[in-house]
Motif scaffolding. Structure first.
Motif, PDB file in Angstrom:
ATOM      1  N   ALA A  97       1.192  -4.761 -11.964  1.00  0.00           N
ATOM      2  CA  ALA A  97       2.140  -3.872 -12.640  1.00  0.00           C
ATOM      3  C   ALA A  97       3.488  -3.870 -11.919  1.00  0.00           C
ATOM      4  O   ALA A  97       4.558  -3.922 -12.560  1.00  0.00           O
ATOM      5  N   ALA A  98       3.454  -3.820 -10.575  1.00  0.00           N
ATOM      6  CA  ALA A  98       4.703  -3.817  -9.812  1.00  0.00           C
ATOM      7  C   ALA A  98       5.442  -5.144  -9.963  1.00  0.00           C
ATOM      8  O   ALA A  98       6.671  -5.170 -10.112  1.00  0.00           O
ATOM      9  N   LEU A  99       4.684  -6.241  -9.951  1.00  0.00           N
ATOM     10  CA  LEU A  99       5.305  -7.553 -10.112  1.00  0.00           C
ATOM     11  C   LEU A  99       5.896  -7.714 -11.514  1.00  0.00           C
ATOM     12  O   LEU A  99       6.994  -8.258 -11.678  1.00  0.00           O
ATOM     13  N   LYS A 100       5.177  -7.247 -12.517  1.00  0.00           N
ATOM     14  CA  LYS A 100       5.683  -7.326 -13.893  1.00  0.00           C
ATOM     15  C   LYS A 100       6.956  -6.494 -14.058  1.00  0.00           C
ATOM     16  O   LYS A 100       7.907  -6.906 -14.735  1.00  0.00           O
ATOM     17  N   ALA A 101       6.985  -5.327 -13.427  1.00  0.00           N
ATOM     18  CA  ALA A 101       8.176  -4.481 -13.518  1.00  0.00           C
ATOM     19  C   ALA A 101       9.389  -5.187 -12.909  1.00  0.00           C
ATOM     20  O   ALA A 101      10.498  -5.142 -13.461  1.00  0.00           O
ATOM     21  N   VAL A 102       9.188  -5.874 -11.787  1.00  0.00           N
ATOM     22  CA  VAL A 102      10.285  -6.600 -11.140  1.00  0.00           C
ATOM     23  C   VAL A 102      10.734  -7.752 -12.022  1.00  0.00           C
ATOM     24  O   VAL A 102      11.940  -7.989 -12.209  1.00  0.00           O
ATOM     25  N   VAL A 107      -1.525 -11.543  -4.661  1.00  0.00           N
ATOM     26  CA  VAL A 107      -0.613 -11.376  -3.527  1.00  0.00           C
ATOM     27  C   VAL A 107       0.222 -12.636  -3.323  1.00  0.00           C
ATOM     28  O   VAL A 107       1.443 -12.574  -3.095  1.00  0.00           O
ATOM     29  N   ASP A 108      -0.444 -13.790  -3.398  1.00  0.00           N
ATOM     30  CA  ASP A 108       0.288 -15.054  -3.248  1.00  0.00           C
ATOM     31  C   ASP A 108       1.347 -15.210  -4.340  1.00  0.00           C
ATOM     32  O   ASP A 108       2.468 -15.669  -4.081  1.00  0.00           O
ATOM     33  N   GLU A 109       1.011 -14.821  -5.539  1.00  0.00           N
ATOM     34  CA  GLU A 109       1.954 -14.927  -6.651  1.00  0.00           C
ATOM     35  C   GLU A 109       3.126 -13.978  -6.469  1.00  0.00           C
ATOM     36  O   GLU A 109       4.280 -14.316  -6.770  1.00  0.00           O
ATOM     37  N   ALA A 110       2.841 -12.786  -5.968  1.00  0.00           N
ATOM     38  CA  ALA A 110       3.901 -11.797  -5.783  1.00  0.00           C
ATOM     39  C   ALA A 110       4.843 -12.169  -4.659  1.00  0.00           C
ATOM     40  O   ALA A 110       6.033 -11.813  -4.679  1.00  0.00           O
ATOM     41  N   THR A 111       4.331 -12.875  -3.665  1.00  0.00           N
ATOM     42  CA  THR A 111       5.166 -13.241  -2.518  1.00  0.00           C
ATOM     43  C   THR A 111       5.712 -14.661  -2.619  1.00  0.00           C
ATOM     44  O   THR A 111       6.461 -15.087  -1.735  1.00  0.00           O
ATOM     45  N   LYS A 115      17.951  -5.370 -12.732  1.00  0.00           N
ATOM     46  CA  LYS A 115      18.669  -4.290 -13.399  1.00  0.00           C
ATOM     47  C   LYS A 115      18.373  -2.958 -12.712  1.00  0.00           C
ATOM     48  O   LYS A 115      19.213  -2.065 -12.669  1.00  0.00           O
ATOM     49  N   GLU A 116      17.142  -2.844 -12.147  1.00  0.00           N
ATOM     50  CA  GLU A 116      16.740  -1.662 -11.377  1.00  0.00           C
ATOM     51  C   GLU A 116      16.298  -2.117  -9.981  1.00  0.00           C
ATOM     52  O   GLU A 116      15.120  -2.416  -9.769  1.00  0.00           O
ATOM     53  N   PRO A 117      17.192  -2.176  -9.045  1.00  0.00           N
ATOM     54  CA  PRO A 117      16.867  -2.697  -7.700  1.00  0.00           C
ATOM     55  C   PRO A 117      15.765  -1.915  -6.981  1.00  0.00           C
ATOM     56  O   PRO A 117      15.060  -2.484  -6.136  1.00  0.00           O
ATOM     57  N   LYS A 118      15.583  -0.642  -7.317  1.00  0.00           N
ATOM     58  CA  LYS A 118      14.579   0.166  -6.603  1.00  0.00           C
ATOM     59  C   LYS A 118      13.153  -0.334  -6.840  1.00  0.00           C
ATOM     60  O   LYS A 118      12.238  -0.001  -6.069  1.00  0.00           O
ATOM     61  N   LEU A 119      12.945  -1.136  -7.862  1.00  0.00           N
ATOM     62  CA  LEU A 119      11.605  -1.658  -8.136  1.00  0.00           C
ATOM     63  C   LEU A 119      11.124  -2.609  -7.045  1.00  0.00           C
ATOM     64  O   LEU A 119       9.919  -2.820  -6.893  1.00  0.00           O
ATOM     65  N   LEU A 120      12.047  -3.179  -6.291  1.00  0.00           N
ATOM     66  CA  LEU A 120      11.644  -4.051  -5.188  1.00  0.00           C
ATOM     67  C   LEU A 120      10.851  -3.291  -4.132  1.00  0.00           C
ATOM     68  O   LEU A 120       9.899  -3.822  -3.542  1.00  0.00           O
ATOM     69  N   GLY A 121      11.221  -2.051  -3.886  1.00  0.00           N
ATOM     70  CA  GLY A 121      10.489  -1.237  -2.918  1.00  0.00           C
ATOM     71  C   GLY A 121       9.059  -0.991  -3.346  1.00  0.00           C
ATOM     72  O   GLY A 121       8.122  -1.047  -2.538  1.00  0.00           O
ATOM     73  N   LYS A 122       8.848  -0.736  -4.627  1.00  0.00           N
ATOM     74  CA  LYS A 122       7.492  -0.523  -5.134  1.00  0.00           C
ATOM     75  C   LYS A 122       6.657  -1.798  -5.022  1.00  0.00           C
ATOM     76  O   LYS A 122       5.473  -1.750  -4.689  1.00  0.00           O
ATOM     77  N   LEU A 123       7.266  -2.931  -5.291  1.00  0.00           N
ATOM     78  CA  LEU A 123       6.532  -4.188  -5.180  1.00  0.00           C
ATOM     79  C   LEU A 123       6.145  -4.465  -3.731  1.00  0.00           C
ATOM     80  O   LEU A 123       5.000  -4.865  -3.448  1.00  0.00           O
ATOM     81  N   ALA A 151     -19.847  -3.018  -4.004  1.00  0.00           N
ATOM     82  CA  ALA A 151     -19.355  -2.486  -5.277  1.00  0.00           C
ATOM     83  C   ALA A 151     -18.055  -1.712  -5.066  1.00  0.00           C
ATOM     84  O   ALA A 151     -17.100  -1.812  -5.856  1.00  0.00           O
ATOM     85  N   ALA A 152     -17.980  -0.935  -3.980  1.00  0.00           N
ATOM     86  CA  ALA A 152     -16.759  -0.186  -3.677  1.00  0.00           C
ATOM     87  C   ALA A 152     -15.602  -1.141  -3.361  1.00  0.00           C
ATOM     88  O   ALA A 152     -14.452  -0.913  -3.778  1.00  0.00           O
ATOM     89  N   ASP A 153     -15.884  -2.199  -2.626  1.00  0.00           N
ATOM     90  CA  ASP A 153     -14.851  -3.185  -2.315  1.00  0.00           C
ATOM     91  C   ASP A 153     -14.325  -3.842  -3.593  1.00  0.00           C
ATOM     92  O   ASP A 153     -13.108  -4.057  -3.732  1.00  0.00           O
ATOM     93  N   ALA A 154     -15.206  -4.193  -4.506  1.00  0.00           N
ATOM     94  CA  ALA A 154     -14.781  -4.814  -5.769  1.00  0.00           C
ATOM     95  C   ALA A 154     -13.895  -3.864  -6.560  1.00  0.00           C
ATOM     96  O   ALA A 154     -12.847  -4.273  -7.109  1.00  0.00           O
ATOM     97  N   ASP A 155     -14.310  -2.576  -6.616  1.00  0.00           N
ATOM     98  CA  ASP A 155     -13.498  -1.608  -7.355  1.00  0.00           C
ATOM     99  C   ASP A 155     -12.116  -1.451  -6.725  1.00  0.00           C
ATOM    100  O   ASP A 155     -11.090  -1.394  -7.423  1.00  0.00           O
ATOM    101  N   GLU A 156     -12.048  -1.399  -5.403  1.00  0.00           N
ATOM    102  CA  GLU A 156     -10.764  -1.234  -4.711  1.00  0.00           C
ATOM    103  C   GLU A 156      -9.879  -2.468  -4.898  1.00  0.00           C
ATOM    104  O   GLU A 156      -8.667  -2.350  -5.141  1.00  0.00           O
ATOM    105  N   ALA A 157     -10.471  -3.648  -4.790  1.00  0.00           N
ATOM    106  CA  ALA A 157      -9.697  -4.876  -4.975  1.00  0.00           C
ATOM    107  C   ALA A 157      -9.156  -4.973  -6.394  1.00  0.00           C
ATOM    108  O   ALA A 157      -7.998  -5.370  -6.609  1.00  0.00           O
ATOM    109  N   ASN A 158      -9.976  -4.613  -7.353  1.00  0.00           N
ATOM    110  CA  ASN A 158      -9.511  -4.643  -8.751  1.00  0.00           C
ATOM    111  C   ASN A 158      -8.368  -3.649  -8.970  1.00  0.00           C
ATOM    112  O   ASN A 158      -7.392  -3.950  -9.665  1.00  0.00           O
ATOM    113  N   ALA A 159      -8.474  -2.474  -8.362  1.00  0.00           N
ATOM    114  CA  ALA A 159      -7.425  -1.466  -8.510  1.00  0.00           C
ATOM    115  C   ALA A 159      -6.121  -1.941  -7.850  1.00  0.00           C
ATOM    116  O   ALA A 159      -5.021  -1.783  -8.403  1.00  0.00           O
ATOM    117  N   GLN A 160      -6.230  -2.550  -6.661  1.00  0.00           N
ATOM    118  CA  GLN A 160      -5.042  -3.048  -5.967  1.00  0.00           C
ATOM    119  C   GLN A 160      -4.393  -4.197  -6.751  1.00  0.00           C
ATOM    120  O   GLN A 160      -3.166  -4.283  -6.846  1.00  0.00           O
TER     121      GLN A 160
END
Length: 343
Positions: free
Chosen positions: A139-144, A68-72, A82-90, A124-133
């Motif tokens: 992926a969103a940051l890489k796309a931007v 999150v810190d890296e993305a912000t 080149k694709e401005p709409k990707l900012l919304g996904k990020l 365990a559920a928290d770890a799985d959710e954090a890893n997924a997020q």
């Protein structure tokens, strides 16, 4: 003897009952010990699993926070992509990641297997959710970033293409107009290299285009500088030639003027040898001014002629004498308003 036998027979059931009780107690103790040992093993295993789940959840939460810190950390604008709409996904991925709070700190009982199992599942559920997020945010940051890079590549490539066109025009317009033609040769080489860079298919860094553009601009500057140097030299040569021509013209004019003055002096010397003296003085006739103007007295002596006598009235002559004159009574001819003329 009979009494002893009866006594032994009476003690036998008591001993058997005591032995049975002891066996039962021993079995119960063994069973309870087995159950207790199994429970202890189970709680120990659950406690280990719980602590491992907590460590995994903490690591996942920490990695997500870093993502999150890296993305912000970098502010991206629509015009950079080149694709401005990707900012919304990020932005959506960042908000979702920041909403994940993690597992609240709790301390389940070390001997309460069910509490350990529940806490383990929550972590365990928290770890799985954090890893997924974190994965979604990456992926969103890489796309931007990829879109930004694609825009930079397109921009740098377009600028290089424009530079090539401009450099080609400069090369054409400066033919025969530079002080050193080696500058134009260098520009030709830079144009060829830039065209090769444009034609590459695997360019992934805009620096490849910007470097080629920088070399091209430097070569163009050299040609323009050489052109300016030639123009300056030509202007100085023209000014020098004009100054020399003007000096020659001025010298010729001065020589011509000197010759004309010498010729005039010779002519003046010749005329002065013919008896003309500029030292002669002129004395004007004296005039007397006494209450007005007195006309000078002129006299005229006419040739002697035989003429008829004047008439008695003295007003005319008979075909002789001066027609402009008339005789006064004293024989002096008069011309009207003019001074008298003496014949």
């Amino acid at each position: 003897m009979a009494e002893e036998n009866e006594s032994e027979q009476a003690e036998q059931p008591k001993r058997n009952h005591k032995n049975l009780t002891a066996v039962i107690i021993a079995v119960i103790v063994i069973v309870l010990a087995g159950i207790g040992g199994g429970y202890a093993y189970c709680t120990h295993r659950e406690a280990n699993a719980y602590h491992e789940a907590v460590a995994q959840a903490e690591a996942a939460d920490k990695a997500l926070s870093k993502t999150v810190d890296e993305a912000t950390a970098t502010e991206y604008k629509a015009g950079q992509l080149k694709e401005p709409k990707l900012l919304g996904k990020l932005d959506g991925a960042v908000r979702k990641a920041e909403a994940l709070k993690g597992v609240p700190e709790d301390h389940p009982g070390e001997w309460l297997a069910w509490q350990l199992a529940s806490a383990k599942a929550a972590n365990a559920a928290d770890a799985d959710e954090a890893n997924a997020q974190a994965k979604a945010l990456d992926a969103a940051l890489k796309a931007v970033r990829d879109s930004k890079l694609a825009k930079e590549l397109d921009t740098a490539k377009a600028q290089l293409r424009q530079g090539i066109d401009s450099a080609g025009k400069t090369l054409k317009d400066t033919e025969g107009k530079v002080a050193d033609n080696a500058a134009r040769d260098s520009l030709t080489k830079a144009i060829n290299e830039a065209n090769k860079t444009i034609g590459k298919k695997d360019v992934s860094d805009p620096k490849a285009y910007t470097d080629a553009k920088a070399k091209l601009d430097a070569a163009v500057k050299q040609v323009n500088d050489s052109k300016a140097a030639k123009e300056k030299a030509d202007a100085e040569a023209a000014a020098k030639a004009q100054a020399e021509a003007e000096a020659q013209a001025q010298a010729a004019a001065q020589a011509q003027a000197a010759a004309a003055a010498a010729q005039s002096q010779r002519s003046y010397s010749k005329s002065s040898t013919r008896g003309y003296s500029s030292s002669k003085s002129y004395t004007a006739p004296k005039k007397s001014y006494n209450r007005g103007y007195s006309a000078p007295q002129w006299s005229y002596t006419a040739p002697k002629q035989s003429a008829p006598a004047p008439s008695n009235n003295g007003g005319s002559t008979d075909g002789g004498g001066c027609p402009l004159c008339r005789a006064d009574g004293d024989g002096v001819l008069s011309t009207g308003n003019y001074p008298p003329i003496v014949h």
